[in-house]
Design a protein around this motif. Structure first.
Motif, PDB file in Angstrom:
ATOM      1  N   ASP A  23       0.930  -1.192  -0.035  1.00  0.00           N
ATOM      2  CA  ASP A  23      -0.184   0.152   0.010  1.00  0.00           C
ATOM      3  C   ASP A  23       0.827   1.149  -0.006  1.00  0.00           C
ATOM      4  OD1 ASP A  23      -2.152  -1.744   0.146  1.00  0.00           O
ATOM      5  OD2 ASP A  23      -2.392  -1.459   2.373  1.00  0.00           O
ATOM      6  N   ALA A  24       1.987   1.024   0.422  1.00  0.00           N
ATOM      7  CA  ALA A  24       2.967   2.305   0.326  1.00  0.00           C
ATOM      8  C   ALA A  24       3.954   2.163  -0.527  1.00  0.00           C
ATOM      9  CB  ALA A  24       3.499   2.536   1.808  1.00  0.00           C
ATOM     10  N   LEU A  25       3.995   1.365  -1.630  1.00  0.00           N
ATOM     11  CA  LEU A  25       5.069   1.382  -2.493  1.00  0.00           C
ATOM     12  C   LEU A  25       6.424   0.914  -1.846  1.00  0.00           C
ATOM     13  CD1 LEU A  25       4.576   4.112  -5.108  1.00  0.00           C
ATOM     14  CD2 LEU A  25       3.695   1.865  -5.079  1.00  0.00           C
ATOM     15  N   ALA A  27       7.602   1.505   0.841  1.00  0.00           N
ATOM     16  CA  ALA A  27       8.342   2.780   1.643  1.00  0.00           C
ATOM     17  C   ALA A  27       8.987   2.247   2.848  1.00  0.00           C
ATOM     18  CB  ALA A  27       7.383   3.825   2.124  1.00  0.00           C
ATOM     19  N   ALA A  63      10.182   2.796  -2.835  1.00  0.00           N
ATOM     20  CA  ALA A  63       9.626   4.411  -3.068  1.00  0.00           C
ATOM     21  C   ALA A  63      10.503   5.393  -2.072  1.00  0.00           C
ATOM     22  CB  ALA A  63       8.121   4.950  -3.446  1.00  0.00           C
ATOM     23  N   ASP A  66       9.944   6.155   4.393  1.00  0.00           N
ATOM     24  CA  ASP A  66       8.590   6.423   4.748  1.00  0.00           C
ATOM     25  C   ASP A  66       8.375   8.017   4.849  1.00  0.00           C
ATOM     26  OD1 ASP A  66       6.017   6.818   5.758  1.00  0.00           O
ATOM     27  OD2 ASP A  66       5.848   4.651   5.813  1.00  0.00           O
ATOM     28  N   LYS A  68       5.836   9.821   5.409  1.00  0.00           N
ATOM     29  CA  LYS A  68       4.855  10.019   6.268  1.00  0.00           C
ATOM     30  C   LYS A  68       5.062   9.754   7.937  1.00  0.00           C
ATOM     31  CE  LYS A  68       1.315   8.783   2.776  1.00  0.00           C
ATOM     32  NZ  LYS A  68       0.510   7.690   2.384  1.00  0.00           N
ATOM     33  N   MET A  70       8.356  10.088   8.646  1.00  0.00           N
ATOM     34  CA  MET A  70       9.404  10.787   8.804  1.00  0.00           C
ATOM     35  C   MET A  70       9.248  12.176   9.041  1.00  0.00           C
ATOM     36  SD  MET A  70      12.778  10.340   6.228  1.00  0.00           S
ATOM     37  CE  MET A  70      12.028  10.428   4.952  1.00  0.00           C
ATOM     38  N   PHE A  84      16.693   4.409  10.879  1.00  0.00           N
ATOM     39  CA  PHE A  84      17.112   3.323   9.919  1.00  0.00           C
ATOM     40  C   PHE A  84      18.423   2.805  10.248  1.00  0.00           C
ATOM     41  CE2 PHE A  84      15.206   7.153   7.628  1.00  0.00           C
ATOM     42  CZ  PHE A  84      13.891   6.363   7.351  1.00  0.00           C
ATOM     43  N   TYR A 104      10.044   1.439  -9.088  1.00  0.00           N
ATOM     44  CA  TYR A 104      10.403   2.681  -8.494  1.00  0.00           C
ATOM     45  C   TYR A 104      11.546   2.127  -7.607  1.00  0.00           C
ATOM     46  CZ  TYR A 104       6.678   5.283 -10.041  1.00  0.00           C
ATOM     47  OH  TYR A 104       5.616   5.792 -11.016  1.00  0.00           O
ATOM     48  N   GLY A 107      15.070   7.425  -3.598  1.00  0.00           N
ATOM     49  CA  GLY A 107      15.774   7.703  -2.345  1.00  0.00           C
ATOM     50  C   GLY A 107      16.314   6.636  -1.782  1.00  0.00           C
ATOM     51  N   GLY A 108      15.919   6.305  -0.416  1.00  0.00           N
ATOM     52  CA  GLY A 108      16.328   5.247   0.237  1.00  0.00           C
ATOM     53  C   GLY A 108      16.143   3.765  -0.456  1.00  0.00           C
ATOM     54  N   GLU A 111      19.241   3.671  -2.526  1.00  0.00           N
ATOM     55  CA  GLU A 111      20.095   3.573  -1.800  1.00  0.00           C
ATOM     56  C   GLU A 111      20.498   2.157  -1.228  1.00  0.00           C
ATOM     57  OE1 GLU A 111      18.805   7.052   0.537  1.00  0.00           O
ATOM     58  OE2 GLU A 111      20.940   8.026   0.239  1.00  0.00           O
ATOM     59  N   LEU A 140      21.305   7.595   3.219  1.00  0.00           N
ATOM     60  CA  LEU A 140      21.336   6.097   3.411  1.00  0.00           C
ATOM     61  C   LEU A 140      22.635   5.915   2.262  1.00  0.00           C
ATOM     62  CD1 LEU A 140      17.985   4.638   4.057  1.00  0.00           C
ATOM     63  CD2 LEU A 140      20.108   4.916   5.577  1.00  0.00           C
TER      64      LEU A 140
HETATM   65  C1  HXC Z   1       5.333   7.122   2.318  1.00  0.00           C
HETATM   66  C2  HXC Z   1       4.612   6.763   0.277  1.00  0.00           C
HETATM   67  C3  HXC Z   1       6.215   6.894  -0.236  1.00  0.00           C
HETATM   68  C4  HXC Z   1       7.042   7.269   0.459  1.00  0.00           C
HETATM   69  C5  HXC Z   1       4.683   6.482  -2.004  1.00  0.00           C
HETATM   70  N1  HXC Z   1       3.882   6.208  -0.788  1.00  0.00           N
HETATM   71  N2  HXC Z   1       5.876   6.658  -1.729  1.00  0.00           N
HETATM   72  N3  HXC Z   1       4.543   6.876   1.412  1.00  0.00           N
HETATM   73  N4  HXC Z   1       6.720   7.381   1.778  1.00  0.00           N
HETATM   74  N5  HXC Z   1       8.394   7.520   0.283  1.00  0.00           N
HETATM   75  C6  HXC Z   1       2.521   5.922  -0.731  1.00  0.00           C
HETATM   76  C7  HXC Z   1       1.592   7.264  -1.541  1.00  0.00           C
HETATM   77  O1  HXC Z   1       1.392   8.000  -0.209  1.00  0.00           O
HETATM   78  C8  HXC Z   1       0.469   6.352  -1.634  1.00  0.00           C
HETATM   79  O2  HXC Z   1      -0.364   5.940  -0.483  1.00  0.00           O
HETATM   80  C9  HXC Z   1       0.756   5.151  -2.130  1.00  0.00           C
HETATM   81  O3  HXC Z   1       2.053   4.891  -1.625  1.00  0.00           O
HETATM   82  C10 HXC Z   1       1.019   4.680  -3.822  1.00  0.00           C
HETATM   83  O4  HXC Z   1       1.604   6.222  -4.191  1.00  0.00           O
HETATM   84  P1  HXC Z   1       1.093   7.297  -5.194  1.00  0.00           P
HETATM   85  O5  HXC Z   1       1.932   8.471  -5.063  1.00  0.00           O
HETATM   86  O6  HXC Z   1      -0.152   7.551  -5.043  1.00  0.00           O
HETATM   87  O7  HXC Z   1       1.435   6.726  -6.517  1.00  0.00           O
HETATM   88  P2  HXC Z   1       2.051   7.130  -8.024  1.00  0.00           P
HETATM   89  O8  HXC Z   1       1.120   8.433  -8.182  1.00  0.00           O
HETATM   90  O9  HXC Z   1       1.949   6.188  -8.843  1.00  0.00           O
HETATM   91  O10 HXC Z   1       3.438   7.696  -7.754  1.00  0.00           O
HETATM   92  C11 HXC Z   1       4.561   6.837  -7.510  1.00  0.00           C
HETATM   93  C12 HXC Z   1       5.606   7.994  -6.962  1.00  0.00           C
HETATM   94  C13 HXC Z   1       5.238   8.658  -5.575  1.00  0.00           C
HETATM   95  C14 HXC Z   1       6.338   8.768  -7.986  1.00  0.00           C
HETATM   96  C15 HXC Z   1       6.890   6.759  -6.497  1.00  0.00           C
HETATM   97  O11 HXC Z   1       4.661   7.801  -4.812  1.00  0.00           O
HETATM   98  C16 HXC Z   1       6.431   9.423  -4.950  1.00  0.00           C
HETATM   99  O12 HXC Z   1       6.848  10.094  -5.648  1.00  0.00           O
HETATM  100  N6  HXC Z   1       6.759   9.069  -3.824  1.00  0.00           N
HETATM  101  C17 HXC Z   1       7.867   9.417  -3.060  1.00  0.00           C
HETATM  102  C18 HXC Z   1       8.991   9.066  -3.565  1.00  0.00           C
HETATM  103  C19 HXC Z   1      10.343   9.987  -2.690  1.00  0.00           C
HETATM  104  O13 HXC Z   1      10.336  11.089  -2.664  1.00  0.00           O
HETATM  105  N7  HXC Z   1      11.268   9.309  -2.172  1.00  0.00           N
HETATM  106  C20 HXC Z   1      12.499   9.793  -1.234  1.00  0.00           C
HETATM  107  C21 HXC Z   1      11.934   9.707   0.008  1.00  0.00           C
HETATM  108  S1  HXC Z   1      13.141  10.428   1.104  1.00  0.00           S
HETATM  109  P3  HXC Z   1      -1.702   6.996   0.004  1.00  0.00           P
HETATM  110  O14 HXC Z   1      -2.209   6.014   0.942  1.00  0.00           O
HETATM  111  O15 HXC Z   1      -1.160   8.292   0.330  1.00  0.00           O
HETATM  112  O16 HXC Z   1      -2.493   6.904  -1.289  1.00  0.00           O
HETATM  113  C22 HXC Z   1      14.271   9.251   1.333  1.00  0.00           C
HETATM  114  C23 HXC Z   1      15.494   9.500   2.346  1.00  0.00           C
HETATM  115  C24 HXC Z   1      16.261   8.396   2.685  1.00  0.00           C
HETATM  116  O17 HXC Z   1      14.202   8.300   0.875  1.00  0.00           O
HETATM  117  C25 HXC Z   1      17.318   8.795   3.722  1.00  0.00           C
HETATM  118  C26 HXC Z   1      16.860   8.273   4.921  1.00  0.00           C
HETATM  119  C27 HXC Z   1      17.991   8.329   6.012  1.00  0.00           C
END
Ligand code: HXC
Length: 257
Positions: A23-25, A27, A63, A66, A68, A70, A84, A104, A107-108, A111, A140
């Motif tokens: 549900d959260a790809l 995350a 993806a 998470d 939400k 963080m 982490f 996808y 980000g993490g 990494e 990461l």
């Molecule tokens: C929490 C996430 C998520 C994430 C997706 N979801 N990515 N929830 N954290 N990183 C959730 C969405 O909120 C949604 O749930 C469901 O997964 C499906 O995603 P959608 O966005 O509806 O899908 P889509 O339109 O197909 O877009 C896909 C996507 C987009 C392009 C991958 O989800 C996206 O941009 N995600 C974030 C990618 C990102 O920024 N990653 C870097 C994170 S920072 P709901 O319930 O809301 O519908 C990081 C730092 C690492 O990684 C270092 C740590 C130390």
């Protein structure tokens, strides 16, 4: 062990870990980080496991962290109570790791793939470090491992713009070991992992150590490390077996010692 965010199976000598937050790809929340670290550490401690595969769903390897979970955290939360910390077990595993990336890897997620030794990409894979769009930077290993994988200017452009690259671009850039059709990803990952797991485990450890030295040391030091490590393998039965099998025109049967 029962996990809530990953599925863990053993397939012969291969440890198979599926990221499972559909549900959260996939995350990466703190629970997943802890569970994944524990599962990798358990496989790493198991002599019967010769390779570990990390795989996600067709739509997403992961993806990213998470967002939400963080969003409201403090500096203290991210350091002292580091959510982490579990990923350190992935990065420090001695057992070879294969990342099987479909969809996808952002980000993490990107990494995490880069903590693995081999990255197999499905033709639908998308890689990126979009943290800059969230007002942060990769945390990461992205700034370090991506730079080593694809070079300074490619890494800088990706990290500063936050754009994604497709599987072809990632392969051209050197981030991907091999691209396979998305329908074949799991089969190809298992075959690759079985091949790696059929080798001598201490020799695979030695190969990983020497590969690591290529990233961390200067050329002369790395070459000395390789040469010493190479020579040390002549203490193993598996070196005798591998070379005897060649002379006798048969397949080697490695004993892991
Ligand atoms: C929490 C996430 C998520 C994430 C997706 N979801 N990515 N929830 N954290 N990183 C959730 C969405 O909120 C949604 O749930 C469901 O997964 C499906 O995603 P959608 O966005 O509806 O899908 P889509 O339109 O197909 O877009 C896909 C996507 C987009 C392009 C991958 O989800 C996206 O941009 N995600 C974030 C990618 C990102 O920024 N990653 C870097 C994170 S920072 P709901 O319930 O809301 O519908 C990081 C730092 C690492 O990684 C270092 C740590 C130390």
């Amino acid at each position: 062990t029962e996990y809530s965010t990953i599925l863990v199976e053993t397939r012969g000598r291969v440890g198979w870990i599926t990221l499972n937050r559909p549900d959260a790809l996939n995350a990466l929340n703190s629970t997943l980080a802890t569970e994944l670290g524990d599962a990798v550490a358990a496989f790493d401690a198991d002599e019967e496991i010769g390779c570990i595969v990390l795989i996600g769903s067709e739509r997403a390897f992961a993806a990213g962290a998470d967002i939400k979970e963080m969003a409201d955290k403090s500096v203290r939360d991210m350091t002292v109570a580091n959510p982490f910390a579990g990923f350190a077990a992935v990065a420090r595993a001695r057992t070879p790791l294969v990342a099987a990336v479909s969809g996808y890897a952002l980000g993490g997620g990107c990494e995490l793939a880069m903590m693995c030794d081999v990255i197999l990409a499905a033709d639908n894979a998308k890689f990126g470090q979009p943290e800059i769009n969230l007002g942060v930077i990769p945390g990461l290993g992205g700034t370090q491992r991506l730079t080593r994988a694809v070079g300074t200017y490619k890494a800088a452009e990706l990290i500063l713009t936050g754009r994604m690259m497709d599987a072809d671009e990632a392969e051209r850039a050197g981030l991907v070991s091999r691209i396979v059709p998305v329908s074949d990803l799991a089969d190809e990952a298992l075959k690759t992992a079985e091949t790696i797991a059929s080798k001598s485990l201490p020799v695979a450890y030695a190969a990983k150590d020497a590969l690591q030295a290529a990233l961390e040391s200067g050329l002369a030091e790395g070459l000395r490390f390789e040469s010493r490590t190479f020579a040390s393998l002549f203490a193993l039965d598996d070196q005798k077996e591998g070379m005897a099998a060649f002379r006798e025109k048969r397949s080697p049967h490695f004993m892991g010692r």
